[in-house]
Design a protein around this motif. Structure first.
Motif, mmCIF file in Angstrom:
data_model
loop_
_atom_site.group_PDB
_atom_site.id
_atom_site.type_symbol
_atom_site.label_atom_id
_atom_site.label_comp_id
_atom_site.label_asym_id
_atom_site.label_seq_id
_atom_site.Cartn_x
_atom_site.Cartn_y
_atom_site.Cartn_z
ATOM 1 N N TYR A 42 24.256 60.487 53.388
ATOM 2 C CA TYR A 42 23.993 59.260 52.630
ATOM 3 C C TYR A 42 24.351 57.977 53.380
ATOM 4 N N PRO A 43 25.449 57.927 54.131
ATOM 5 C CA PRO A 43 25.679 56.728 54.950
ATOM 6 C C PRO A 43 24.598 56.541 56.022
ATOM 7 N N LEU A 44 24.124 57.661 56.596
ATOM 8 C CA LEU A 44 23.058 57.564 57.582
ATOM 9 C C LEU A 44 21.776 57.027 56.937
ATOM 10 N N LEU A 45 21.448 57.510 55.755
ATOM 11 C CA LEU A 45 20.262 57.012 55.059
ATOM 12 C C LEU A 45 20.388 55.515 54.764
ATOM 13 N N LYS A 46 21.575 55.073 54.368
ATOM 14 C CA LYS A 46 21.794 53.636 54.119
ATOM 15 C C LYS A 46 21.614 52.830 55.405
ATOM 16 N N ASP A 47 22.163 53.362 56.520
ATOM 17 C CA ASP A 47 22.008 52.678 57.807
ATOM 18 C C ASP A 47 20.541 52.600 58.220
ATOM 19 N N LEU A 48 19.805 53.692 58.024
ATOM 20 C CA LEU A 48 18.384 53.706 58.370
ATOM 21 C C LEU A 48 17.609 52.704 57.521
ATOM 22 N N GLN A 49 18.019 52.527 56.258
ATOM 23 C CA GLN A 49 17.395 51.521 55.402
ATOM 24 C C GLN A 49 17.700 50.114 55.913
ATOM 25 N N LYS A 50 18.951 49.868 56.282
ATOM 26 C CA LYS A 50 19.336 48.551 56.798
ATOM 27 C C LYS A 50 18.568 48.217 58.074
ATOM 28 N N GLU A 51 18.315 49.249 58.901
ATOM 29 C CA GLU A 51 17.570 49.063 60.146
ATOM 30 C C GLU A 51 16.059 49.005 59.909
ATOM 31 N N LYS A 52 15.655 49.133 58.642
ATOM 32 C CA LYS A 52 14.250 49.118 58.228
ATOM 33 C C LYS A 52 13.444 50.249 58.869
ATOM 34 N N LEU A 53 14.110 51.403 59.049
ATOM 35 C CA LEU A 53 13.444 52.575 59.608
ATOM 36 C C LEU A 53 12.945 53.510 58.508
ATOM 37 N N ILE A 54 13.539 53.401 57.306
ATOM 38 C CA ILE A 54 13.085 54.177 56.157
ATOM 39 C C ILE A 54 13.090 53.283 54.925
ATOM 40 N N THR A 55 12.359 53.737 53.907
ATOM 41 C CA THR A 55 12.391 53.077 52.606
ATOM 42 C C THR A 55 12.892 54.084 51.583
ATOM 43 N N ALA A 56 13.387 53.570 50.489
ATOM 44 C CA ALA A 56 13.878 54.412 49.395
ATOM 45 C C ALA A 56 13.185 53.980 48.111
ATOM 46 N N LYS A 57 12.715 54.978 47.363
ATOM 47 C CA LYS A 57 12.027 54.699 46.103
ATOM 48 C C LYS A 57 12.628 55.588 45.029
ATOM 49 N N ASP A 58 13.066 54.984 43.941
ATOM 50 C CA ASP A 58 13.616 55.758 42.830
ATOM 51 C C ASP A 58 12.487 56.455 42.085
ATOM 52 N N GLU A 59 12.647 57.761 41.930
ATOM 53 C CA GLU A 59 11.690 58.565 41.161
ATOM 54 C C GLU A 59 12.499 59.436 40.213
ATOM 55 N N GLY A 60 12.554 59.026 38.961
ATOM 56 C CA GLY A 60 13.372 59.745 37.987
ATOM 57 C C GLY A 60 14.833 59.615 38.361
ATOM 58 N N ARG A 61 15.507 60.753 38.460
ATOM 59 C CA ARG A 61 16.932 60.748 38.812
ATOM 60 C C ARG A 61 17.163 60.803 40.316
ATOM 61 N N THR A 63 16.269 59.605 44.464
ATOM 62 C CA THR A 63 15.773 58.576 45.365
ATOM 63 C C THR A 63 15.025 59.301 46.465
ATOM 64 N N ILE A 64 13.781 58.919 46.680
ATOM 65 C CA ILE A 64 12.933 59.567 47.667
ATOM 66 C C ILE A 64 12.837 58.666 48.893
ATOM 67 N N TYR A 65 13.086 59.248 50.054
ATOM 68 C CA TYR A 65 13.102 58.509 51.313
ATOM 69 C C TYR A 65 11.847 58.820 52.115
ATOM 70 N N SER A 66 11.328 57.798 52.792
ATOM 71 C CA SER A 66 10.182 57.976 53.675
ATOM 72 C C SER A 66 10.294 56.977 54.825
ATOM 73 N N PRO A 67 9.709 57.312 55.973
ATOM 74 C CA PRO A 67 9.821 56.410 57.126
ATOM 75 C C PRO A 67 8.887 55.208 56.991
ATOM 76 N N THR A 68 9.290 54.113 57.567
ATOM 77 C CA THR A 68 8.430 52.933 57.665
ATOM 78 C C THR A 68 7.609 53.072 58.951
ATOM 79 N N HIS A 69 6.690 52.154 59.154
ATOM 80 C CA HIS A 69 5.926 52.143 60.408
ATOM 81 C C HIS A 69 6.887 51.976 61.584
ATOM 82 N N GLN A 70 7.854 51.095 61.407
ATOM 83 C CA GLN A 70 8.870 50.866 62.442
ATOM 84 C C GLN A 70 9.678 52.144 62.693
ATOM 85 N N GLY A 71 9.972 52.882 61.633
ATOM 86 C CA GLY A 71 10.708 54.134 61.765
ATOM 87 C C GLY A 71 9.926 55.182 62.536
ATOM 88 N N LYS A 72 8.627 55.254 62.282
ATOM 89 C CA LYS A 72 7.778 56.204 63.003
ATOM 90 C C LYS A 72 7.707 55.848 64.488
#
Length: 100
Positions: A42-61, A63-72
């Motif tokens: 979870y800290p790594l996922l937060k760091d990746l979000q701060k670096e704009k390498l992934i996005t997080a989307k709440d789906e129900g209970r 959080t679904i993570y996916s890479p951004t164009h920059q992350g790819k």
């Protein structure tokens, strides 16, 4: 698992499928035989979000993570760099075999 390897693994897995943090831990366990702790994922996922390498989307209970164009793009750079290092190591091993 070292942080750099975990970062590479997370980006690589997320580039193939969108996952929650929990599902990501299970997927890493399937690939490596070791399940990373929530305290490392979870800290790594937060760091990746701060670096704009992934996005997080709440789906129900979840959080679904996916890479951004920059992350790819960053993943491609990491893979290229890793490949170069492995090729260099292979050349060194071949040289050592010749002299030993």
């Amino acid at each position: 698992m070292q942080e750099g390897h975990l970062k590479l693994g997370v980006l690589n897995i997320l580039s193939k499928q969108k996952l929650s943090g929990y599902d990501l831990m299970k997927e890493i366990e399937q690939h490596t035989g070791r399940k990373p702790s929530p305290g490392s994922i979870y800290p790594l996922l937060k760091d990746l979000q701060k670096e704009k390498l992934i996005t997080a989307k709440d789906e129900g209970r979840s959080t679904i993570y996916s890479p951004t164009h920059q992350g790819k793009s960053y993943l491609k750079e990491l893979i290229t760099h890793r490949t170069e290092i492995l090729q260099h190591m292979h050349k060194n091993l071949q040289f050592m075999e010749q002299i030993c």
